[in-house]
Design a protein around this motif. Structure first.
Motif, PDB file in Angstrom:
ATOM      1  N   CYS A  50       0.838  -1.204   0.000  1.00 31.74           N
ATOM      2  CA  CYS A  50       0.000   0.000   0.000  1.00 31.74           C
ATOM      3  C   CYS A  50       0.873   1.254   0.000  1.00 31.74           C
ATOM      4  O   CYS A  50       1.837   1.347   0.761  1.00 31.74           O
ATOM      5  CB  CYS A  50      -0.878  -0.031   1.249  1.00 31.74           C
ATOM      6  SG  CYS A  50      -1.854   1.459   1.525  1.00 31.74           S
ATOM      7  N   HIS A  62      -0.085   4.086   1.111  1.00 29.78           N
ATOM      8  CA  HIS A  62      -0.414   4.889   2.295  1.00 29.78           C
ATOM      9  C   HIS A  62       0.304   4.391   3.549  1.00 29.78           C
ATOM     10  O   HIS A  62       0.933   5.166   4.250  1.00 29.78           O
ATOM     11  CB  HIS A  62      -1.919   4.891   2.549  1.00 29.78           C
ATOM     12  CG  HIS A  62      -2.720   5.428   1.412  1.00 29.78           C
ATOM     13  ND1 HIS A  62      -2.709   6.756   1.045  1.00 29.78           N
ATOM     14  CD2 HIS A  62      -3.537   4.795   0.538  1.00 29.78           C
ATOM     15  CE1 HIS A  62      -3.498   6.922  -0.011  1.00 29.78           C
ATOM     16  NE2 HIS A  62      -4.010   5.750  -0.335  1.00 29.78           N
ATOM     17  N   CYS A  63       0.211   3.069   3.827  1.00 28.59           N
ATOM     18  CA  CYS A  63       0.743   2.550   5.086  1.00 28.59           C
ATOM     19  C   CYS A  63       1.888   1.551   4.913  1.00 28.59           C
ATOM     20  O   CYS A  63       2.511   1.166   5.892  1.00 28.59           O
ATOM     21  CB  CYS A  63      -0.373   1.908   5.897  1.00 28.59           C
ATOM     22  SG  CYS A  63      -0.956   0.318   5.257  1.00 28.59           S
ATOM     23  N   CYS A  79      -6.414  -1.813   0.567  1.00 31.01           N
ATOM     24  CA  CYS A  79      -5.501  -2.216   1.637  1.00 31.01           C
ATOM     25  C   CYS A  79      -6.314  -2.665   2.845  1.00 31.01           C
ATOM     26  O   CYS A  79      -7.161  -1.916   3.350  1.00 31.01           O
ATOM     27  CB  CYS A  79      -4.581  -1.060   2.034  1.00 31.01           C
ATOM     28  SG  CYS A  79      -3.471  -1.509   3.400  1.00 31.01           S
ATOM     29  N   HIS A  83      -4.918  -3.337   5.706  1.00 32.75           N
ATOM     30  CA  HIS A  83      -4.256  -2.803   6.908  1.00 32.75           C
ATOM     31  C   HIS A  83      -4.895  -1.465   7.294  1.00 32.75           C
ATOM     32  O   HIS A  83      -5.288  -1.283   8.430  1.00 32.75           O
ATOM     33  CB  HIS A  83      -2.754  -2.589   6.684  1.00 32.75           C
ATOM     34  CG  HIS A  83      -1.931  -3.825   6.754  1.00 32.75           C
ATOM     35  ND1 HIS A  83      -1.621  -4.466   7.918  1.00 32.75           N
ATOM     36  CD2 HIS A  83      -1.337  -4.544   5.773  1.00 32.75           C
ATOM     37  CE1 HIS A  83      -0.873  -5.526   7.662  1.00 32.75           C
ATOM     38  NE2 HIS A  83      -0.692  -5.594   6.361  1.00 32.75           N
ATOM     39  N   CYS A  84      -4.960  -0.549   6.328  1.00 31.74           N
ATOM     40  CA  CYS A  84      -5.504   0.784   6.642  1.00 31.74           C
ATOM     41  C   CYS A  84      -6.949   0.949   6.160  1.00 31.74           C
ATOM     42  O   CYS A  84      -7.529   2.020   6.314  1.00 31.74           O
ATOM     43  CB  CYS A  84      -4.594   1.892   6.114  1.00 31.74           C
ATOM     44  SG  CYS A  84      -4.370   1.955   4.325  1.00 31.74           S
ATOM     45  N   HIS A  85      -7.513  -0.110   5.587  1.00 27.15           N
ATOM     46  CA  HIS A  85      -8.931  -0.170   5.226  1.00 27.15           C
ATOM     47  C   HIS A  85      -9.386   0.946   4.295  1.00 27.15           C
ATOM     48  O   HIS A  85     -10.360   1.650   4.557  1.00 27.15           O
ATOM     49  CB  HIS A  85      -9.813  -0.184   6.484  1.00 27.15           C
ATOM     50  CG  HIS A  85      -9.473  -1.304   7.397  1.00 27.15           C
ATOM     51  ND1 HIS A  85      -9.854  -2.596   7.149  1.00 27.15           N
ATOM     52  CD2 HIS A  85      -8.750  -1.338   8.539  1.00 27.15           C
ATOM     53  CE1 HIS A  85      -9.400  -3.382   8.097  1.00 27.15           C
ATOM     54  NE2 HIS A  85      -8.719  -2.643   8.966  1.00 27.15           N
ATOM     55  N   ARG A  86      -8.648   1.093   3.195  1.00 25.40           N
ATOM     56  CA  ARG A  86      -9.062   2.082   2.201  1.00 25.40           C
ATOM     57  C   ARG A  86      -8.506   1.726   0.823  1.00 25.40           C
ATOM     58  O   ARG A  86      -7.593   0.914   0.681  1.00 25.40           O
ATOM     59  CB  ARG A  86      -8.625   3.480   2.599  1.00 25.40           C
ATOM     60  CG  ARG A  86      -7.130   3.673   2.715  1.00 25.40           C
ATOM     61  CD  ARG A  86      -6.850   5.112   3.096  1.00 25.40           C
ATOM     62  NE  ARG A  86      -5.483   5.300   3.517  1.00 25.40           N
ATOM     63  CZ  ARG A  86      -4.956   6.465   3.776  1.00 25.40           C
ATOM     64  NH1 ARG A  86      -5.686   7.557   3.662  1.00 25.40           N
ATOM     65  NH2 ARG A  86      -3.702   6.567   4.164  1.00 25.40           N
ATOM     66  N   THR A 103      -6.348   2.149  -2.428  1.00 28.73           N
ATOM     67  CA  THR A 103      -4.945   2.543  -2.497  1.00 28.73           C
ATOM     68  C   THR A 103      -4.388   2.344  -3.892  1.00 28.73           C
ATOM     69  O   THR A 103      -5.062   1.810  -4.774  1.00 28.73           O
ATOM     70  CB  THR A 103      -4.104   1.731  -1.477  1.00 28.73           C
ATOM     71  OG1 THR A 103      -2.782   2.278  -1.422  1.00 28.73           O
ATOM     72  CG2 THR A 103      -4.035   0.261  -1.838  1.00 28.73           C
TER      73      THR A 103
END
Length: 64
Positions: free
Chosen positions: A12, A14-15, A46, A48-51, A53
């Motif tokens: 991802c 983002h994270c 993703c 992990h960060c639930h969005r 990506t």
């Protein structure tokens, strides 16, 4: 003798998490008797960060 290619993972943007998925279509292949990917789409998610990506490919440092 050529060395094997370096393993990669998708993560991802983002994270940095690697629990990511992409949307795809699969279709039944009668000759192979298996589901095969017929289309892979740009949408990535993703877990992990639930969005939504974008995915980045990076070399795998260790294989577990």
């Amino acid at each position: 003798m050529e060395s094997p290619p370096t393993p990669v993972e998708h993560c991802c943007t983002h994270c940095g998490g690697t629990a990511v998925t992409r949307d795809a279509w699969v279709e039944w292949d009668v000759a192979q008797q298996a589901w095969v990917i017929s289309a892979l789409f740009d949408f990535a998610f993703c877990h992990h960060c639930h969005r939504q990506t974008q995915l980045v490919e990076r070399a795998v440092s260790t294989l577990g």
